[in-house]
Design a protein around this motif. Structure first.
Motif, PDB file in Angstrom:
ATOM      1  N   ARG A   1       0.537  -0.819   0.662  1.00 42.38           N
ATOM      2  CA  ARG A   1       0.223  -0.034  -0.112  1.00 42.38           C
ATOM      3  C   ARG A   1       0.643   1.058  -0.154  1.00 42.38           C
ATOM      4  O   ARG A   1       1.630   1.472   1.238  1.00 42.38           O
ATOM      5  CB  ARG A   1      -0.973  -0.028   1.035  1.00 42.38           C
ATOM      6  N   GLY A   2       1.344   1.789  -1.028  1.00 46.16           N
ATOM      7  CA  GLY A   2       1.053   3.365  -0.615  1.00 46.16           C
ATOM      8  C   GLY A   2       2.805   3.294  -2.033  1.00 46.16           C
ATOM      9  O   GLY A   2       3.975   4.035  -1.928  1.00 46.16           O
ATOM     10  N   ALA A   3       2.625   2.112  -1.813  1.00 52.81           N
ATOM     11  CA  ALA A   3       4.311   1.690  -2.866  1.00 52.81           C
ATOM     12  C   ALA A   3       4.363   1.725  -3.928  1.00 52.81           C
ATOM     13  O   ALA A   3       3.529   1.931  -4.421  1.00 52.81           O
ATOM     14  CB  ALA A   3       4.934   0.084  -2.881  1.00 52.81           C
ATOM     15  N   ALA A   4       5.558   3.223  -5.234  1.00 52.91           N
ATOM     16  CA  ALA A   4       5.883   3.717  -5.960  1.00 52.91           C
ATOM     17  C   ALA A   4       5.542   1.729  -7.083  1.00 52.91           C
ATOM     18  O   ALA A   4       7.170   1.387  -6.523  1.00 52.91           O
ATOM     19  CB  ALA A   4       7.259   3.494  -6.030  1.00 52.91           C
ATOM     20  N   VAL A   5       5.345   1.893  -8.221  1.00 51.90           N
ATOM     21  CA  VAL A   5       5.121   1.082  -8.859  1.00 51.90           C
ATOM     22  C   VAL A   5       5.913   1.515 -10.402  1.00 51.90           C
ATOM     23  O   VAL A   5       5.465   3.198 -10.712  1.00 51.90           O
ATOM     24  CB  VAL A   5       4.412  -0.125  -9.307  1.00 51.90           C
ATOM     25  N   THR A   6       6.277   0.559 -11.069  1.00 54.50           N
ATOM     26  CA  THR A   6       6.798   0.830 -12.335  1.00 54.50           C
ATOM     27  C   THR A   6       5.662   0.119 -13.267  1.00 54.50           C
ATOM     28  O   THR A   6       5.673  -1.003 -13.580  1.00 54.50           O
ATOM     29  CB  THR A   6       8.086   0.781 -13.520  1.00 54.50           C
TER      30      THR A   6
ATOM     31  N   HIS B   1       8.085  -3.259  -9.112  1.00 55.47           N
ATOM     32  CA  HIS B   1       7.806  -2.919  -7.770  1.00 55.47           C
ATOM     33  C   HIS B   1       9.764  -3.418  -7.789  1.00 55.47           C
ATOM     34  O   HIS B   1       9.425  -4.830  -7.532  1.00 55.47           O
ATOM     35  CB  HIS B   1       6.933  -3.603  -6.995  1.00 55.47           C
ATOM     36  N   LYS B   2      10.492  -3.188  -7.285  1.00 50.64           N
ATOM     37  CA  LYS B   2      11.834  -3.111  -7.403  1.00 50.64           C
ATOM     38  C   LYS B   2      12.435  -3.880  -8.402  1.00 50.64           C
ATOM     39  O   LYS B   2      13.171  -4.516  -7.936  1.00 50.64           O
ATOM     40  CB  LYS B   2      11.801  -3.506  -5.567  1.00 50.64           C
ATOM     41  N   GLY B   3      12.071  -3.721  -8.696  1.00 49.34           N
ATOM     42  CA  GLY B   3      12.909  -4.613 -10.185  1.00 49.34           C
ATOM     43  C   GLY B   3      11.685  -5.608 -10.202  1.00 49.34           C
ATOM     44  O   GLY B   3      12.419  -7.029 -10.897  1.00 49.34           O
ATOM     45  N   ARG B   4      10.591  -6.157  -9.064  1.00 51.37           N
ATOM     46  CA  ARG B   4      10.206  -7.433  -9.658  1.00 51.37           C
ATOM     47  C   ARG B   4       8.819  -7.357 -10.313  1.00 51.37           C
ATOM     48  O   ARG B   4       8.105  -6.656  -9.935  1.00 51.37           O
ATOM     49  CB  ARG B   4       9.625  -8.111  -8.139  1.00 51.37           C
ATOM     50  N   ARG B   5       8.554  -8.109 -11.560  1.00 50.10           N
ATOM     51  CA  ARG B   5       7.216  -8.099 -11.930  1.00 50.10           C
ATOM     52  C   ARG B   5       6.243  -8.394 -10.831  1.00 50.10           C
ATOM     53  O   ARG B   5       6.478  -9.533 -10.170  1.00 50.10           O
ATOM     54  CB  ARG B   5       7.756  -8.665 -13.277  1.00 50.10           C
ATOM     55  N   LEU B   6       5.054  -7.701 -10.570  1.00 52.40           N
ATOM     56  CA  LEU B   6       4.312  -8.112 -10.114  1.00 52.40           C
ATOM     57  C   LEU B   6       3.080  -8.843 -10.842  1.00 52.40           C
ATOM     58  O   LEU B   6       2.416  -7.501 -11.990  1.00 52.40           O
ATOM     59  CB  LEU B   6       3.200  -6.086  -9.489  1.00 52.40           C
ATOM     60  N   PRO B   7       1.965  -9.571 -10.732  1.00 55.24           N
ATOM     61  CA  PRO B   7       0.919  -9.833 -11.395  1.00 55.24           C
ATOM     62  C   PRO B   7      -0.069  -8.866 -11.314  1.00 55.24           C
ATOM     63  O   PRO B   7       0.004  -8.407  -9.980  1.00 55.24           O
ATOM     64  CB  PRO B   7       0.786 -11.092 -10.739  1.00 55.24           C
ATOM     65  N   TYR B   8      -0.922  -8.720 -12.210  1.00 54.70           N
ATOM     66  CA  TYR B   8      -2.178  -7.932 -11.926  1.00 54.70           C
ATOM     67  C   TYR B   8      -3.170  -8.472 -13.015  1.00 54.70           C
ATOM     68  O   TYR B   8      -3.634  -8.375 -13.659  1.00 54.70           O
ATOM     69  CB  TYR B   8      -1.485  -6.499 -12.213  1.00 54.70           C
ATOM     70  N   THR B   9      -4.576  -7.352 -12.853  1.00 52.01           N
ATOM     71  CA  THR B   9      -5.662  -6.948 -13.658  1.00 52.01           C
ATOM     72  C   THR B   9      -5.594  -5.660 -13.426  1.00 52.01           C
ATOM     73  O   THR B   9      -5.847  -5.080 -12.722  1.00 52.01           O
ATOM     74  CB  THR B   9      -6.922  -7.672 -12.685  1.00 52.01           C
ATOM     75  N   CYS B  10      -6.013  -5.764 -15.301  1.00 50.73           N
ATOM     76  CA  CYS B  10      -6.313  -4.251 -15.843  1.00 50.73           C
ATOM     77  C   CYS B  10      -8.084  -4.831 -15.019  1.00 50.73           C
ATOM     78  O   CYS B  10      -8.725  -5.236 -16.540  1.00 50.73           O
ATOM     79  CB  CYS B  10      -5.696  -4.094 -17.102  1.00 50.73           C
ATOM     80  N   TRP B  11      -8.262  -2.962 -15.341  1.00 50.83           N
ATOM     81  CA  TRP B  11      -9.611  -2.604 -15.465  1.00 50.83           C
ATOM     82  C   TRP B  11      -9.837  -2.004 -16.848  1.00 50.83           C
ATOM     83  O   TRP B  11      -8.898  -0.643 -16.616  1.00 50.83           O
ATOM     84  CB  TRP B  11     -10.383  -2.698 -14.272  1.00 50.83           C
TER      85      TRP B  11
END
Length: 86
Positions: A43-48, A61-71
């Motif tokens: 929460r509140g973290a910076a993501v690219t 986030h910090k060089g690691r890929r994050l899984p996500y859902t797009c809306w």
């Protein structure tokens, strides 16, 4: 560099801040992070947000890929606890 690193380097990158629902917006789309455990630390973290030359979107986030859902614009995502992990 690995092919994955080259893809990330040659992408359009924008920094966003995650909301309490683990969401961020970029280019009229809402991205919600999908984690197996409650990712309250994010929460509140910076993501690219990286858009590759092929049109693929990656969230890092910090060089690691994050899984996500797009809306799409106008859709409302459910709270993070109700989302199944990817």
């Amino acid at each position: 560099h690995t092919p994955e690193e080259k893809t990330e380097i040659l992408s359009i990158q924008k920094t966003r801040k995650l909301s309490k629902n683990l969401t961020c917006q970029c280019d009229n789309r809402l991205y919600q992070i999908q984690l197996k455990s409650p990712g309250y630390a994010l929460r509140g973290a910076a993501v690219t947000v990286c858009k590759t030359l092929a049109g693929e979107v990656l969230l890092l986030h910090k060089g690691r890929r994050l899984p996500y859902t797009c809306w799409e614009h106008g859709e409302t995502p459910p709270p993070p606890a109700a989302n199944p992990p990817r």
